[in-house]
Enzyme design. Structure first.
Site, short mmCIF file in Angstrom:
data_model
loop_
_atom_site.label_atom_id
_atom_site.label_comp_id
_atom_site.label_asym_id
_atom_site.label_seq_id
_atom_site.Cartn_x
_atom_site.Cartn_y
_atom_site.Cartn_z
N ASP A 258 0.82 -1.21 0.00
CA ASP A 258 0.00 0.00 0.00
C ASP A 258 0.86 1.27 0.00
O ASP A 258 1.85 1.35 0.73
CB ASP A 258 -0.88 -0.03 1.26
CG ASP A 258 -1.82 1.14 1.32
OD1 ASP A 258 -2.66 1.26 0.43
OD2 ASP A 258 -1.70 1.94 2.28
N GLU A 321 1.85 -0.46 -4.77
CA GLU A 321 0.91 0.53 -5.28
C GLU A 321 1.72 1.79 -5.50
O GLU A 321 2.29 2.34 -4.56
CB GLU A 321 -0.19 0.82 -4.26
CG GLU A 321 -1.20 1.82 -4.78
CD GLU A 321 -1.98 2.54 -3.69
OE1 GLU A 321 -3.12 2.91 -3.94
OE2 GLU A 321 -1.44 2.75 -2.58
C1 BGC Z 1 -5.31 2.66 -0.37
C2 BGC Z 1 -6.40 3.61 0.08
C3 BGC Z 1 -6.03 4.13 1.44
C4 BGC Z 1 -4.63 4.75 1.44
C5 BGC Z 1 -4.11 5.00 2.81
C6 BGC Z 1 -4.13 3.59 -0.45
O1 BGC Z 1 -3.32 3.58 -1.35
O2 BGC Z 1 -5.58 2.07 -1.62
O3 BGC Z 1 -7.66 3.00 0.07
O4 BGC Z 1 -6.95 5.10 1.82
O5 BGC Z 1 -3.71 3.90 0.83
O6 BGC Z 1 -3.74 3.79 3.38
#
Ligand code: BGC
Length: 603
Positions: A258, A321
């Site tokens: 993430d 991500e």
């Molecule tokens: C997730 C989100 C989240 C954020 C903070 C992101 O990249 O996909 O849904 O709100 O990280 O953790």
């Protein structure tokens, strides 16, 4: 709210600069935030200057994730097994047959760890357990075992950048300046009686919150309830890697990382340069240059994480991500020695802001040329983006567009990521009143910003009450369209979006060219994105008419014999099983077609 308003609102959201946007990324912000089984030894792994990719090396070199179709499950919304209105792990396990039948190879499950649920699981208060509302560790182990039994791999979501403000590490850290955990988070003194600098949070105006008791500010890239960990403190990495091992020992096959680029911040706390907002979206990265750059330390963490995951006998996948400003930044995430992530998320396709054949073609060509043959991902939807069907379609054509997008995702050279429910044409369904809003972004941004609830509504299983998702009132309202768009109703209709997805996935699974073959664009028609996928033994032609006109696309320039034929393997207008000429493709408005080339002498 009418369907039109919902769609307009979803599309407005794409234009807001600090939240969910496919085009601009909250995502820009969060943003930063097969062998050809037929073994084709003539294929190398380079990309030529014309943007024609070479195929992936074949045979044993092809990793499982290159052949895989991935499926993201937003755990709260997939299937509720215990009647509390919230999805859970046992609910997912109860739908593994469905997933296997759909043809997916791996599921990515959003965070299910103990959490106060301020950001619905992305605020973790315990990294080695399951939140009771989602089940138990035993349920998790059963899910992994049963998924593996069905040939489905399990990818979990790892939130490294921040914890919940209720995590014991943070509670200890904020307890006093002398706490041994103080340096696990990013604490700074006030400057001129205010925050240490002008950094903005992705979700709130300031990225700094004052802790009155200890009279210092802590940093948070996201909500104030999500304090950033200080990854420059080696104790943080050590503790977090221990948590990673905990899950790897339980058999998970991959980690979605993430908000990876937000791991480190500029130690000098330099203020961002002011950005002229009239410049539009392109400069979003400038606004967060010092907060969210890929500092060398970020790659270091990834390298060590890869070493850790590589220490397991099975191939464990890392998927950061990473909403990044350029394709070159994405390329850097693989590492010069391919020693970092195997599969960084490529969001550039999802950044295309309308159904624009030229724009999609440019993204794929750039991906092919800049990544130099490295394996990519293609993704159009997730739990932070309005659903792709709304971003690219309208109420008149959206089911056709759903099939068009499915064809593109499932025939490009890269691993496709599907988002639950897109296979039945689920649409973004925004809250109607502020009382219905669950996502904090929507609560603070209402009414301009309605948040991300619209793309997180419960999975539509049946036309019944609560759409077969739960026996109780679900945590988010069921979209009115669930009556027609659901798994049960679409199951028997050969023309449904669901059955189209099944056929498209099945075709990909059986075609070496679609899985691992070379990619080469066909022409530069403004309304049609067309390309070839080829191995030495198979040539597949993909035509995606993104326009409302009937188009005749010449194929002569791609070297197919005039006397050959295209056997239609997949068609959004029911032409499967027929043969069409191979010197031109005739496509109806919004039609998708995949044809296997048969040379004249083969006929
Ligand atoms: C997730 C989100 C989240 C954020 C903070 C992101 O990249 O996909 O849904 O709100 O990280 O953790």
């Amino acid at each position: 709210m009418t369907t039109d308003e919902v769609r307009a609102s979803a599309s407005d959201r794409c234009c807001l600069d600090f939240r969910v946007a496919a085009r601009t990324p909250i995502y820009a912000l969060i943003a930063f935030i097969f062998a050809c089984l037929t073994a084709c030894t003539d294929l190398d792994n380079r990309v030529s200057s014309e943007g024609r990719s070479a195929a992936t090396p074949v045979g044993k070199e092809v990793a499982w994730w290159q052949r895989a179709v991935m499926y993201e499950i937003y755990v709260r919304s997939f299937k509720d097994s215990n009647g509390d209105g919230t999805g859970d792990l046992t609910g997912i396990a109860s739908r593994l047959d469905y997933l296997a039948n759909l043809g997916v190879d791996a599921i990515w499950i959003t965070p299910f760890y103990p959490s106060p649920q301020v950001d619905f699981g992305y605020d973790v208060s315990g990294y080695t357990d399951v939140d009771p509302q989602f089940g138990t560790l035993g349920d998790f182990d059963r899910l992994v075992e049963e998924a593996h039994g069905q040939g489905i791999k399990v990818i979990i979501d790892l939130v490294l950048n921040h914890t919940s403000d209720r995590h014991p590490w943070f509670l200890a850290s904020r307890s006093s300046r002398e706490s041994p955990y103080r340096d696990w988070y990013v604490w700074r003194d006030a400057v001129n009686g205010g925050p240490p600098n002008r950094w903005a949070s992705i979700f709130e105006p300031s990225a700094w919150t004052l802790d009155v008791k200890s009279d210092q500010y802590y940093y948070h890239a996201f909500y104030s309830a999500q304090p950033d960990l200080n990854w420059r403190n080696p104790a943080v990495e050590k503790a977090m890697f221990k948590c990673v091992r905990f899950w790897l020992e339980r058999g998970v096959d991959g980690l979605r990382l993430d908000a990876f680029p937000t791991l480190f911040e500029d130690p000098l706390l330099r203020d961002e340069e002011p950005v002229d907002s009239s410049d539009g979206d392109e400069r979003w990265y400038e606004r967060f240059r010092y907060q969210h750059s890929m500092f060398p330390e970020t790659y270091g963490v990834l390298r060590r994480l890869r070493q850790l995951s590589d220490s397991y006998a099975r191939q464990v996948l890392l998927i950061p991500e990473a909403y990044l400003p350029t394709m070159a930044d994405l390329a850097a995430l693989y590492g010069d020695q391919d020693d970092l992530a195997q599969l960084p998320f490529n969001f550039f396709l999802a950044n295309v802001d309308s159904l624009n054949a030229g724009a999609f073609r440019r993204v794929v060509s750039e991906t092919e040329s800049v990544l130099q043959g490295r394996w990519t991902t293609y993704v159009l939807g997730n739990h932070d983006l309005p659903r792709a069907i709304d971003r690219y379609g309208n109420p008149e054509n959206d089911l056709k567009v759903a099939k068009l997008l499915a064809t593109m995702l499932l025939t490009l050279r890269g691993t496709p990521f599907l988002y639950y429910g897109e296979e039945v044409g689920m649409v973004t369904t925004l809250p109607r009143t502020i009382d219905e809003v669950r996502d904090p972004i929507g609560r603070t941004g209402w009414p301009e910003e309605k948040g991300r609830d619209g793309e997180r509504t419960p999975m539509q299983w049946t036309p019944d009450l609560h759409s077969g998702f739960s026996s109780a009132n679900p945590w988010l309202r069921i979209p009115p369209s669930a009556i027609q768009r659901n798994v049960l109703s679409q199951g028997d209709d050969p023309h449904s979006v669901l059955n189209y997805y099944k056929r498209a996935i099945a075709l990909r699974r059986q075609s070496a060219a679609l899985q691992v073959g070379k990619y080469a664009p066909i022409g530069d028609h403004p309304g049609v994105f067309a390309y070839l996928r080829t191995t030495a033994r198979q040539t597949m032609v993909v035509g995606l008419n993104m326009s409302s006109e009937r188009v005749v696309l010449p194929l002569s320039q791609v070297g197919l014999e005039r006397e050959g034929k295209l056997h239609v393997s997949l068609s959004s207008s029911g032409r499967e099983g027929t043969s069409v000429a191979s010197h031109q493709l005739v496509l109806d408005p919004f039609e998708a077609l995949v044809g296997e080339y048969e040379r004249g002498q083969d006929l």
